[in-house]
Design a protein around this motif. Structure first.
Motif, short mmCIF file in Angstrom:
data_model
loop_
_atom_site.label_atom_id
_atom_site.label_comp_id
_atom_site.label_asym_id
_atom_site.label_seq_id
_atom_site.Cartn_x
_atom_site.Cartn_y
_atom_site.Cartn_z
N LYS A 66 0.83 -1.21 0.00
CA LYS A 66 0.00 0.00 0.00
C LYS A 66 0.86 1.26 0.00
N LEU A 67 2.00 1.20 0.66
CA LEU A 67 2.94 2.32 0.72
C LEU A 67 4.31 1.80 0.29
N PRO A 68 4.56 1.73 -1.01
CA PRO A 68 5.79 1.10 -1.50
C PRO A 68 7.03 1.99 -1.41
N ILE A 69 7.28 2.49 -0.21
CA ILE A 69 8.48 3.29 0.05
C ILE A 69 9.16 2.71 1.28
N LYS A 70 10.34 2.16 1.08
CA LYS A 70 11.06 1.58 2.22
C LYS A 70 11.36 2.65 3.25
N HIS A 71 11.09 2.35 4.53
CA HIS A 71 11.37 3.29 5.60
C HIS A 71 11.52 2.55 6.92
N CYS A 72 12.29 3.15 7.79
CA CYS A 72 12.50 2.62 9.14
C CYS A 72 12.88 1.14 9.15
N ILE A 73 13.79 0.78 8.24
CA ILE A 73 14.32 -0.59 8.22
C ILE A 73 15.29 -0.72 9.37
N LYS A 74 15.07 -1.69 10.22
CA LYS A 74 15.83 -1.83 11.47
C LYS A 74 17.34 -1.72 11.26
N ASP A 75 17.94 -0.89 12.11
CA ASP A 75 19.39 -0.66 12.16
C ASP A 75 19.93 0.18 11.00
N THR A 76 19.07 0.67 10.12
CA THR A 76 19.53 1.63 9.11
C THR A 76 19.46 3.02 9.73
N ASP A 77 20.10 4.00 9.09
CA ASP A 77 20.10 5.35 9.62
C ASP A 77 18.68 5.91 9.76
#
Length: 199
Positions: A66-77
């Motif tokens: 529904k929201l195809p934008i990667k965000h807040c992937i664990k341990d990334t900046d």
């Protein structure tokens, strides 16, 4: 635990402020959030950060579709709390959906019905509201508030700005006493965003 108030700071993470889903509106509330947090810490009250948490398979999840934008992937900046509001004296909880489902366990040592809970952060119309509703269902006799100076209705506000841009001429024709409440709303938006919303 002897604290009278709890401040829940929702998802003030890099990706929501300056990253993949960042907005100037989110950046604008940072000083207010920081000031509010300082008040709680100085008073000896408890501050808890929630952290939206996703994994590398995010695009395969329902939210990712529904929201195809990667965000807040664990341990990334983008996953970390923004440096401008991070506070070492605060606790952090990770949540994999809009609302945190572990509040009952988190507050098991608190006299929660004798306390007040205040919620701030991003974004108001999704994650802040989700946590407020979950907490209300769990604690019907606890005072729960949201400070709108430290939160933002991202989707709603963007829509309103687009409407204002489209109907600028109509708004200019409004007279005192004729549509005053609408004029008051427009004035409030101008004070918030500046006159460039009409450009």
């Amino acid at each position: 635990m002897k604290v009278s108030k709890i401040l829940i700071v929702v998802d003030m993470q890099n990706d929501f402020i300056s990253g993949t889903l960042g907005t100037k509106e989110a950046q604008a509330i940072v000083p207010n959030v920081k000031k509010k947090m300082k008040e709680y810490v100085d008073n000896g009250d408890h501050v808890i950060f929630t952290m939206d948490t996703h994994y590398e398979n995010y695009m395969e999840t329902l939210e990712g579709q529904k929201l195809p934008i990667k965000h807040c992937i664990k341990d990334t900046d983008g996953w970390f709390i923004n440096a401008n509001v991070e506070e070492t004296k605060c606790e952090h909880v990770c949540k994999e959906t809009f609302g945190y489902l572990g509040w009952k366990e988190k507050f098991s040592d608190y006299h929660i019905n004798q306390m007040e809970i205040e919620i701030i952060g991003l974004c108001t119309d999704i994650c802040v509201v989700s946590n407020a509703l979950i907490l209300r269902a769990m604690y019907p006799n606890t005072k729960i508030t949201v400070d709108v100076k430290c939160a933002f209705l991202i989707e709603l506000s963007e829509t309103l700005v687009e409407v204002l841009k489209a109907y600028t001429n109509s708004f200019q024709k409004l007279k005192p006493g004729n549509g005053t409440s609408l004029k008051a709303c427009v004035k409030a938006l101008i004070e918030e965003y500046g006159k460039d919303i009409f450009e």
